[in-house]
Design a protein around this motif. Structure first.
Motif, mmCIF file in Angstrom:
data_model
loop_
_atom_site.group_PDB
_atom_site.id
_atom_site.type_symbol
_atom_site.label_atom_id
_atom_site.label_comp_id
_atom_site.label_asym_id
_atom_site.label_seq_id
_atom_site.Cartn_x
_atom_site.Cartn_y
_atom_site.Cartn_z
ATOM 1 N N LEU A 199 0.866 -1.179 0.000
ATOM 2 C CA LEU A 199 0.000 0.000 0.000
ATOM 3 C C LEU A 199 0.904 1.230 0.000
ATOM 4 O O LEU A 199 1.933 1.230 0.679
ATOM 5 N N SER A 247 4.441 -5.679 3.986
ATOM 6 C CA SER A 247 5.710 -4.997 4.285
ATOM 7 C C SER A 247 5.589 -4.002 5.439
ATOM 8 O O SER A 247 6.528 -3.252 5.704
ATOM 9 N N THR A 264 3.388 -1.415 6.058
ATOM 10 C CA THR A 264 3.123 0.019 5.838
ATOM 11 C C THR A 264 2.130 0.590 6.860
ATOM 12 O O THR A 264 2.363 1.672 7.408
ATOM 13 N N ASP A 272 1.580 -11.218 9.765
ATOM 14 C CA ASP A 272 1.306 -11.718 8.412
ATOM 15 C C ASP A 272 1.778 -13.168 8.427
ATOM 16 O O ASP A 272 2.709 -13.508 9.160
#
Ligand SMILES: C[S@@+](CC[C@H](N)C(=O)[O-])C[C@H]1O[C@@H](n2cnc3c(N)ncnc32)[C@H](O)[C@@H]1O
Length: 420
Positions: free
Chosen positions: A208, A235, A237, A292
């Motif tokens: 994003l 990642s 964000t 995640d």
């Protein structure tokens, strides 16, 4: 910069859907009044058309400004906007606007603008020109005349160069927009787009933009202190932007800006602004949880958070969302699960959304949930009755930020009861 100059006319460019958030941020920075009305995306296409998949997001890369917020400020205000705006794409300085229906007229009028305040004689520039419904329709010709006008003003030819995003010090960028024979000439004050904070060098699938992540957090109503959870963090964000918000860290603190190469740039004013910001930094008041199931993504999230200087404010876990452990009490879930276009393409994600609803009902009743998704249909499978909020474009895909409170289930069998 000449003495006694009137305030600079600035324009904070916003991606479609983020305009009101940029306006709110400028108001909190004291750079616009609360009543300022943001200009919504236009660029010659109806907004719905701009948002259709396949169209380039009508935004920044091509240099065509669309929506955003106008404001007036002095040079320090221009620095402050670049340092602090979390949701704007870039800040433009309006140098002038005038009628121009012939190349000679364009060159003559553009040569009256105060280029010497921002550029040195012979300094190469990128000129991005767009023409709509104007007698001057050849954008390359327009760009050439404006570069010629700058050279006329500075007494030495100004080389016109192509943008090279890989260049360590990108050239100054002039934007020319001609609509109905009316030219608006702006100088980009930001350089690299503002979403490039400098921390995200590792990227998982479908990351994003940092400006969108910050927009979701600001739109969610999260106060920066309550627990925050992103169980599809990729990642990292969203959690990294959350930590920057919670700790009052300016998003632009680690990067360079185009205005730093202007002849009148004051490193002392900039340093004083950084020092003042550093004095306001604090620890994150509440837990920010990032997880995640992809181990590679988690490594990237950790290294991005370290570069952003906020790794110590985040708790990382490599796990499936079903293993999430929301802290007790109220909190916020702000997340961007796969929606099957860029990640998990072709997979039937109904089950994932249905499980997500179940898990939240079981583990996070009373929490505020904000989920970015491209599909009403998938969101419906959470059975959380979330309401559509911000409508945005993510990587060219129209997406919606759905929000609402996770209900308290009526009993152990509450979910089945709601379905039945
Ligand atoms: C759209 S990406 C998130 C991108 C992220 N916001 C960023 O900026 O990098 C969706 C993420 O969900 C993760 N994911 C998919 N299924 C999952 C599951 N069952 N549990 C946890 N994570 C999952 C993927 O590994 C991917 O990183």
């Amino acid at each position: 910069m000449s003495e006694g100059r009137s305030p600079l006319r600035l324009f904070a460019v916003a991606a479609p859907g983020l305009e009101p958030l940029v306006q709110g941020e400028l108001a909190r920075l004291g750079l616009v009044s609360g009543e300022a009305v943001p200009r919504l995306a236009e660029a010659g296409l109806p907004v719905e058309e701009q948002r259709s998949p396949g169209n380039r997001p009508p935004d920044e890369e091509g240099g065509e400004e669309t929506g955003g917020v106008e404001f007036d400020a002095d040079l320090a205000g221009l620095y402050r906007a670049n340092l602090w705006l979390r949701t704007a794409s870039r800040v433009l300085l309006r140098l002038g606007d005038f009628y121009a229906a012939a190349f000679s007229e364009l060159r003559k009028k553009a040569s009256r603008l105060p280029w010497e305040d921002y550029l040195r004689p012979g300094q190469p520039v990128v000129v991005r020109a767009t023409c709509h419904r104007s007698k001057l329709y050849h954008s390359a010709g327009v760009a050439e005349r404006v570069a010629g006008a700058i050279g006329d003003r500075l007494g030495q030819p100004t080389p016109l160069v192509k943008a090279d995003p890989a260049a360590p010090a990108p050239p100054q960028q002039v934007l020319v927009r001609l609509v109905h024979d009316h030219a608006v000439i702006s100088l980009d004050t930001s350089g690299e787009l503002l979403h490039r904070r400098g921390y995200r060098q590792a990227m998982a699938k479908a990351p994003l933009r940092e400006t969108l992540a910050a927009g979701l957090l600001l739109a969610s109503g999260w106060d920066g202190a309550a627990p925050l959870l992103d169980p599809f963090c990729g990642s990292g964000t969203i959690p990294i932007e959350a930590a920057l918000i919670a700790r009052h860290i300016p998003p632009g603190k680690r990067r360079r800006f185009a205005f730093m190469d202007w002849p009148g740039y004051s490193p002392a004013v900039w340093q004083a602004m950084l020092d003042q910001a550093a004095a306001q930094e604090c620890a994150a008041p509440g837990p920010i949880l990032a997880s995640d199931r992809d181990a590679g993504a988690m490594d990237m999230a950790r290294s991005n958070a370290e570069r952003a200087g906020v790794a110590d404010s985040l708790a990382f876990a490599c796990q499936a969302f079903s293993a999430m452990t929301p802290p007790p009490g109220p909190g916020w879930l702000v997340t961007n699960p796969p929606y099957g276009v860029r990640v998990s393409a072709g997979r039937d994600l109904r089950n994932l959304y249905s499980q997500l609803g179940n898990v939240l009902l079981r583990l996070a009743p009373g929490w505020q949930a904000g989920i970015l998704c491209s599909s009403d249909y998938l969101i419906g499978h959470t059975y959380l009755h979330l309401k559509p909020g911000l409508r945005l474009v993510n990587g060219g895909i129209p997406v919606t930020f759905y929000m609402g409170r996770v209900p308290y289930p009526p009993g152990a069998g509450g979910r089945n009861a709601r379905r039945g």
